[in-house]
Design an enzyme around this catalytic site. Structure first.
Site, mmCIF file in Angstrom:
data_model
loop_
_atom_site.group_PDB
_atom_site.id
_atom_site.type_symbol
_atom_site.label_atom_id
_atom_site.label_comp_id
_atom_site.label_asym_id
_atom_site.label_seq_id
_atom_site.Cartn_x
_atom_site.Cartn_y
_atom_site.Cartn_z
ATOM 1 C CE LYS A 108 -31.414 7.711 -29.165
ATOM 2 N NZ LYS A 108 -31.178 9.497 -29.575
HETATM 3 O O1 G3P Z 1 -31.270 12.562 -29.147
HETATM 4 C C1 G3P Z 1 -33.063 12.450 -28.297
HETATM 5 C C2 G3P Z 1 -32.856 13.802 -27.755
HETATM 6 O O2 G3P Z 1 -32.173 13.830 -27.079
HETATM 7 C C3 G3P Z 1 -34.068 14.755 -28.581
HETATM 8 O O3 G3P Z 1 -33.601 16.055 -28.314
HETATM 9 O O4 G3P Z 1 -33.989 18.217 -28.545
HETATM 10 O O5 G3P Z 1 -34.527 17.165 -30.245
HETATM 11 O O6 G3P Z 1 -35.888 16.527 -28.795
HETATM 12 P P1 G3P Z 1 -34.823 16.865 -29.011
#
Ligand code: G3P
Length: 215
Positions: free
Chosen positions: A83
């Site tokens: 990533k």
């Molecule tokens: O892993 C990346 C993403 O899915 C993070 O999600 O819930 O922290 O906005 P969130």
């Protein structure tokens, strides 16, 4: 559509993997920090549980450092995907990593312009964060439609990972738009099973079956 789980928690990964519907795992620094354990050992363990792409994020900010960090992570297991954040340095690093056949998941994507740059740099996966866009009053799923349209126009190979998923509607909309992957938190995956009519139906069948003579 492929379903990934968005977590670094081994118990949850094991549980969801046992359902037979899991295609991969995405982690991020916040999710890893919650597990309070060695990052590389954790990534290796995830790779032993799930046979699919496992995203691990680089923390460097300069392209050469990102590349060095990515090469090290990629050596952990052949399923590791790196990533890389959507910055100028991240795009430069992606170009280098792609030329070495190291798969990149370009993360923190919030616009179609960013997605286009990620695809051109050779990112294998592009992760637009739909929930965080919704949070600031923009339409996250509209961005997915735009990106799918752009990738289709030019037959680009990158796969879209719908990320920052907050509810089952995001997952269903991702599938309707033809997104390749949704990475879904554990709680949302559990919600995908639920429907009150299913519960009522099961109870009625159980109750009626109890009335059937067994001899
Ligand atoms: O892993 C990346 C993403 O899915 C993070 O999600 O819930 O922290 O906005 P969130």
């Amino acid at each position: 559509m492929k379903i990934f789980i968005d977590t670094a928690n081994l118990d949850r990964i094991r549980e969801v993997n046992s359902w037979g519907i899991l295609d991969g795992v995405t982690t991020n620094p916040t999710l890893v920090a919650k597990e309070n354990t060695n990052f590389e050992a954790l990534v290796k363990e995830i790779c032993h549980i799930v046979d699919g792409p496992i995203s691990a994020e680089v923390m460097s900010v300069k392209a050469p450092d990102m590349v060095a960090e990515a090469r090290k992570l990629a050596k952990l297991h052949h399923n590791v995907v790196i990533k890389v954040p959507m910055t100028e340095e991240g795009v430069k690093a992606t170009k280098v990593l792609a030329s070495e056949d190291i798969k990149v998941n370009m993360t923190l994507v919030f616009s179609a312009a960013q997605a286009l740059l990620a695809a051109k740099a050779g990112a294998r996966y592009i992760s637009p964060f739909v929930g965080r866009l919704d949070d600031v009053g923009q339409d996250g799923m509209k961005l997915i439609a735009e990106i799918m349209n752009i990738l289709d126009n030019y037959d680009m190979d990158a796969e879209v990972i719908v990320a920052s998923v907050r509810d089952p509607i995001h997952v269903v909309e991702a599938a309707r738009l033809g997104a390749h992957i949704a990475t879904v938190p554990y709680d949302v995956l559990k919600k995908m099973f639920a429907h009150p009519l299913t519960d009522i139906g099961i109870k009625r069948f159980q109750d009626d079956w109890a009335k059937v003579p067994k001899k």
